[in-house]
Design a protein around this motif. Structure first.
Motif, PDB file in Angstrom:
ATOM      1  N   THR A  26       0.882  -1.117  -0.488  1.00  0.00           N
ATOM      2  CA  THR A  26       0.036  -0.193  -0.173  1.00  0.00           C
ATOM      3  C   THR A  26       0.612   1.457  -0.060  1.00  0.00           C
ATOM      4  OG1 THR A  26      -1.436  -0.797   0.945  1.00  0.00           O
ATOM      5  CG2 THR A  26      -1.861   1.318   1.085  1.00  0.00           C
ATOM      6  N   GLY A  81      -2.793   1.728  -3.139  1.00  0.00           N
ATOM      7  CA  GLY A  81      -1.448   2.096  -3.584  1.00  0.00           C
ATOM      8  C   GLY A  81      -0.419   4.152  -3.536  1.00  0.00           C
ATOM      9  N   THR A 114      -1.932   4.585   4.857  1.00  0.00           N
ATOM     10  CA  THR A 114      -1.395   3.275   4.717  1.00  0.00           C
ATOM     11  C   THR A 114      -2.932   2.799   5.997  1.00  0.00           C
ATOM     12  OG1 THR A 114      -0.039   2.988   6.340  1.00  0.00           O
ATOM     13  CG2 THR A 114       0.704   2.890   4.485  1.00  0.00           C
ATOM     14  N   ASP A 171      -1.245  -2.970   6.624  1.00  0.00           N
ATOM     15  CA  ASP A 171      -1.133  -2.685   5.070  1.00  0.00           C
ATOM     16  C   ASP A 171       0.332  -3.159   5.590  1.00  0.00           C
ATOM     17  OD1 ASP A 171      -3.364  -2.335   4.164  1.00  0.00           O
ATOM     18  OD2 ASP A 171      -2.868   0.072   3.995  1.00  0.00           O
TER      19      ASP A 171
END
Length: 296
Positions: free
Chosen positions: A27, A110, A237, A241
């Motif tokens: 991410t 991400g 995040t 993650d």
């Protein structure tokens, strides 16, 4: 990569490790590469990386050709940039394939944070427009600090640049409410309640360097302060993650990720960096050290 896997610190050349990492699993990718200061550096020969097909960003995956910035071919952009500086080709020959791999391993929601200084940030912006697609540019963050040269014949340079790109401009994760607030510069201009709460950061971050006598100090020369990485990890995040830093240095990215309940992969080929991280993570549970790239 699942939430029950341990975080990893890998002692290896990151270009050996990156092809072994799965597509779309991180991410957050934070990169603080060596800056192009003009000093000689050793590097291996590099290769172009084939990017996955994508319909929502400006890429094609045909024999290394990438359509990006204003629809131009990626090779043309790279070629144009190489003419600006005779040191540029060596540096970007080193960094370019690593940025392409960063795009591949980044999750669909991400974000990439690329931390540079004034020497290369403008080149990086155009190259990342080509690799990610210009519409994937999110922010240019200026980190201003309070140390450094006292130049007399120009304005002293007291900032770094962090370029922020997302994998999917229509569906990236960003939670400003999770970020630590900062004091108002003029608290008398807002209500006492607002002054006590603080304000959300903008794209200019005033933050001191790592104190030479502070608890964070590891002795690693390019160590970045935890406050900078905490803000990045908090915003981009969620708990659980995966975070990737393949120029890990002193391991600040991983230290912050562990504190905030994120999993991480750190990569560095410098034995001094690995020694610092071994000491820094000695009391952190669920962290594995590996020597050499994992089997692909």
């Amino acid at each position: 990569m699942s939430a029950d896997e341990p975080s990893r610190i890998i002692h290896a050349d990151n270009l050996d490790v990156l092809p072994t990492l799965p597509d779309g699993q991180f991410t957050l990718v934070y990169l603080d590469p060596p800056f192009n200061t003009g000093r000689a550096q050793e590097r291996r020969s590099t290769h172009h990386v084939r990017l996955p097909d994508a319909t929502d960003v400006a890429h094609t995956a045909t024999s290394g050709a990438i359509t990006g910035f204003q629809g131009k071919r990626y090779e043309r952009i790279r070629g144009d940039l190489l003419r600006y500086d005779d040191r540029f080709e060596d540096y970007w020959g080193f960094l370019e394939p690593r940025l392409a791999e960063a795009w591949r391993v980044l999750a669909d929601d991400g974000t990439l944070y690329l931390h540079l200084d004034y020497r290369e940030a403008h080149y990086a912006k155009v190259l990342l427009d080509a690799l990610f697609g210009r519409e994937c540019f999110l922010n240019e963050i200026v980190w201003a600090y309070d140390y450094g040269a006292r130049a007399k014949r120009r304005w002293p340079t007291k900032h770094d640049t962090i370029l922020v790109y997302v994998k999917n401009p229509g569906g990236y994760w960003f939670d400003s409410s999770a970020v630590d607030r900062e004091p108002y510069m003029a608290p008398g201009l807002v209500t006492p309640e607002k002054a006590e709460l603080g304000k959300l950061p903008t794209d200019v971050w005033w933050h001191t360097i790592v104190s030479p006598t502070g608890r964070e100090k590891t002795g690693y020369p390019t160590q970045k302060p935890e406050g900078i990485l905490r803000r990045i990890v908090q915003a981009s995040t969620r708990e659980g993650d995966w975070v990737l830093d393949f120029f890990a240095g002193s391991g600040t990215t991983g230290a912050v990720a562990a504190t905030l309940g994120r999993r991480f992969v750190l990569v560095d080929e410098n034995p001094e960096a690995i020694a610092v991280m071994r000491a820094r993570f000695s009391g952190v549970a669920d962290v594995e050290f590996q020597v050499g790239a994992p089997a692909g």
